[in-house]
Design an enzyme around this catalytic site. Structure first.
Site, PDB file in Angstrom:
ATOM      1  N   GLY A  67       0.690  -1.495  -0.537  1.00 33.34           N
ATOM      2  CA  GLY A  67       0.705   0.050   0.034  1.00 33.34           C
ATOM      3  C   GLY A  67       0.941   1.309   0.055  1.00 33.34           C
ATOM      4  N   PRO A  80       4.621  -4.905  -0.757  1.00 28.87           N
ATOM      5  CG  PRO A  80       6.897  -4.602  -0.528  1.00 28.87           C
ATOM      6  CD  PRO A  80       5.424  -5.892  -0.041  1.00 28.87           C
ATOM      7  N   GLY A  81       3.719  -3.640  -3.640  1.00 29.96           N
ATOM      8  CA  GLY A  81       3.734  -3.538  -5.060  1.00 29.96           C
ATOM      9  C   GLY A  81       3.907  -2.939  -5.848  1.00 29.96           C
ATOM     10  NE  ARG A  95      -2.057   2.598 -11.570  1.00 32.19           N
ATOM     11  CZ  ARG A  95      -2.144   3.926 -11.185  1.00 32.19           C
ATOM     12  NH1 ARG A  95      -1.228   4.730 -11.567  1.00 32.19           N
ATOM     13  NH2 ARG A  95      -2.218   4.291  -9.992  1.00 32.19           N
ATOM     14  CE1 TYR A  99      -8.414   1.329 -10.689  1.00 26.87           C
ATOM     15  CE2 TYR A  99      -5.935   1.366 -11.682  1.00 26.87           C
ATOM     16  CZ  TYR A  99      -7.031   0.880 -10.210  1.00 26.87           C
ATOM     17  OH  TYR A  99      -6.398  -0.201 -11.026  1.00 26.87           O
ATOM     18  CB  CYS A 132     -12.815   3.069 -31.206  1.00 20.85           C
ATOM     19  SG  CYS A 132     -11.602   3.882 -32.955  1.00 20.85           S
ATOM     20  CD  GLU A 133     -14.093   2.954 -24.027  1.00 19.65           C
ATOM     21  OE1 GLU A 133     -13.766   3.077 -23.391  1.00 19.65           O
ATOM     22  OE2 GLU A 133     -14.276   1.662 -24.521  1.00 19.65           O
TER      23      GLU A 133
HETATM   24  N1  LLP Z   1      -1.687  -6.781  -0.933  1.00 24.06           N
HETATM   25  C1  LLP Z   1      -2.455  -7.304  -0.902  1.00 24.06           C
HETATM   26  C2  LLP Z   1      -3.904  -8.123  -0.683  1.00 24.06           C
HETATM   27  C3  LLP Z   1      -3.362  -6.228  -2.481  1.00 24.06           C
HETATM   28  O1  LLP Z   1      -4.803  -6.760  -2.397  1.00 24.06           O
HETATM   29  C4  LLP Z   1      -2.242  -5.081  -2.868  1.00 24.06           C
HETATM   30  C5  LLP Z   1      -2.719  -4.562  -4.358  1.00 24.06           C
HETATM   31  C6  LLP Z   1      -1.405  -5.341  -2.649  1.00 24.06           C
HETATM   32  C7  LLP Z   1      -0.719  -6.365  -1.340  1.00 24.06           C
HETATM   33  C8  LLP Z   1      -0.352  -3.928  -3.359  1.00 24.06           C
HETATM   34  O2  LLP Z   1      -0.128  -2.970  -2.751  1.00 24.06           O
HETATM   35  P1  LLP Z   1       0.667  -1.885  -3.582  1.00 24.06           P
HETATM   36  O3  LLP Z   1       2.014  -1.977  -2.418  1.00 24.06           O
HETATM   37  O4  LLP Z   1       0.971  -2.440  -4.650  1.00 24.06           O
HETATM   38  O5  LLP Z   1      -0.333  -0.275  -3.257  1.00 24.06           O
HETATM   39  N2  LLP Z   1      -4.534  -1.443 -10.492  1.00 24.06           N
HETATM   40  C9  LLP Z   1      -4.794  -0.384  -8.556  1.00 24.06           C
HETATM   41  C10 LLP Z   1      -3.828  -0.919  -7.564  1.00 24.06           C
HETATM   42  C11 LLP Z   1      -4.872  -2.477  -6.741  1.00 24.06           C
HETATM   43  C12 LLP Z   1      -3.720  -2.963  -5.634  1.00 24.06           C
HETATM   44  C13 LLP Z   1      -4.762  -3.716  -5.341  1.00 24.06           C
HETATM   45  N3  LLP Z   1      -4.462  -4.334  -4.721  1.00 24.06           N
HETATM   46  C14 LLP Z   1      -3.309   0.726  -9.758  1.00 24.06           C
HETATM   47  O6  LLP Z   1      -2.977   0.335 -10.421  1.00 24.06           O
HETATM   48  O7  LLP Z   1      -3.221   1.987  -9.396  1.00 24.06           O
END
Ligand code: LLP
Length: 417
Positions: free
Chosen positions: A239, A275-276, A313, A317, A343-344
């Site tokens: 997050g 973390p992603g 994105r 969003y 085309c949108e």
């Molecule tokens: N753990 C869980 C259970 C999650 O659902 C997520 C993200 C993460 C970890 C990783 O979160 P991060 O560290 O990346 O914030 N597609 C959207 C983001 C969706 C995130 C969903 N869950 C975007 O492009 O902003």
């Protein structure tokens, strides 16, 4: 240290000119920096040091096996949300002992697959899922390592669609239910409750909601232990936000880790994080070419060869991605609408963005596109699926080739007469 920099007047990723990748692979194309990926894992680890932490990279942010292998080599694990993501992580060399399985909709088949692989932890999100997992584990005669995902009724994040911790969100169970499920898991011969998990949203720019969520974990941990239930792990989710452009920097990993240790100090638990975005976002760009510029009475429209099918994105969003010219010009900036070929009208990356006027054929890069970029790409409008490349030093590899339309058609067939 930024690994996307101008050298000799042209944007590079590490030692490779983006122009070279565009010439060889074509555009649009994703470009990832190995050094950035590696550094982000190290930064997170150092932030928690000397406390050990399992850095389970959220595979949903970037599922390319070359990226996962790069992170695995740094000791990272994987947070997964489908059997497919577990498969990708294993394929990339992530050891099962570092794989976590999250998500509200795990099917019986997926739970069975996860147990068969002997992964580290399954984050259970409902009473029904716990029951199913108990039955499947009994059939396999194993003990499933379980964490209960708590919904702390604290939502956070950069957009309402990516906030997951609010009471109205579909994720996790209430604190009260978490206590009951934990006790039920403890009583079950084939469930092994290890701890609790939380994840309240993505692109979070403020530590306070995270602190409140971790405080909930602390309270629940103390309550469970007071009831004589063993708890050895806490999974803090992901997050933490990243800077997309010209905005106050989100909290640094060091501040985040210090807050986590302060909030959870003395509990003597094994920590995991998921973390992603923080790992992958700034490690990638989407390289695109200007197709043409359309002049309107009141504005100019820059038509790019990347569309919402390649980087969703902004359409999904209203996300901001900086667009940088690969070869900057010294002309005075003017406002441009940035659009793709789809085309949108939703296929608009930005309105009235100030840019030094580009020419048709010029290369540009959408920055901070390494997370939630290629993974959310599609073939909408019968477009080839965007390829991915990985740079290390002065070399690069095509780590996913472009999936041609002919290959897509080959997956389809006509009904028999
Ligand atoms: N753990 C869980 C259970 C999650 O659902 C997520 C993200 C993460 C970890 C990783 O979160 P991060 O560290 O990346 O914030 N597609 C959207 C983001 C969706 C995130 C969903 N869950 C975007 O492009 O902003």
């Amino acid at each position: 240290m930024n690994h996307f920099e101008y050298k000799d007047g042209a944007l590079h990723c590490e030692g490779v000119a983006l122009e070279a990748i565009a010439a060889a692979v074509g555009t649009p194309v994703y470009v990832y920096s190995t050094a950035t990926l590696e550094r982000h894992v190290q930064v997170m680890r150092e932030a928690f040091a000397p406390t050990p932490v399992l850095i389970a990279f959220a595979v949903k942010a970037n599922a390319n096996i070359a990226v996962l292998a790069t992170l695995a080599a740094q000791g990272a694990g994987a947070d997964t949300v489908s059997a497919g993501e577990i498969m990708r992580a294993l394929n990339a060399g992530v050891p099962p002992s570092r794989i976590i399985f999250s998500g509200v909709g795990k099917t019986d088949e997926e739970l069975d697959y996860a147990l068969a692989q002997g992964i580290h932890q399954i984050n259970v999100e409902s009473a029904h899922e716990l029951t199913r997992l108990g039955e499947i584990a009994a059939r396999r005669n194993v003990e499933a390592p379980v964490a209960i995902r708590v919904n702390p009724a604290i939502g956070a994040g950069g957009h309402q669609k990516i906030s997951t911790g609010g009471a109205d969100a579909k994720f996790g169970v209430s604190a009260a239910d978490a206590l009951a499920l934990y006790a039920a898991a403890q009583a079950h011969p084939h469930l092994d409750p290890k701890g609790l998990a939380v994840h309240i949203g993505s692109q979070i720019r403020d530590l306070e909601p995270l602190r409140a969520a971790f405080q909930t974990l602390r309270t629940l941990t103390e309550t469970l232990r007071a009831q004589g239930l063993p708890l050895t792990r806490l999974d803090l989710g992901g997050g933490l936000g990243v800077p997309y452009f010209n905005e106050p920097d989100p909290p640094a990993p060091a501040a985040y880790a210090a807050m986590a240790k302060e909030t959870l100090g003395g509990l003597n638990v094994d920590l995991a994080i998921e973390p992603g975005r923080l790992i992958a976002a700034n490690a990638g760009v989407l390289l695109t070419r200007v197709i043409r510029i359309q002049a309107r009475a009141d504005r100019r429209i820059l038509v790019l060869d990347a569309g919402m099918s390649d980087l969703l994105r902004p359409a999904m969003y209203d996300a901001f991605h900086d667009l940088r010219p690969v070869r900057p010009s010294s002309q005075p900036p003017a406002p441009f609408d940035l659009v793709g070929p789809i085309c949108e009208t939703g296929d608009t990356f930005a309105r009235a963005r100030l840019l030094a006027p580009p020419q048709p054929g010029d290369l540009c890069a959408f920055m901070t596109a390494g997370a939630y970029g290629a993974v959310m790409a599609s073939t909408y409008n019968a477009r080839p699926l965007v390829p991915e490349t990985l740079v290390r030093g002065d070399r690069y590899w095509v780590v996913r080739r472009r999936l041609s339309v002919a290959e897509q058609i080959a997956l389809e067939s006509l009904p028999t007469p």
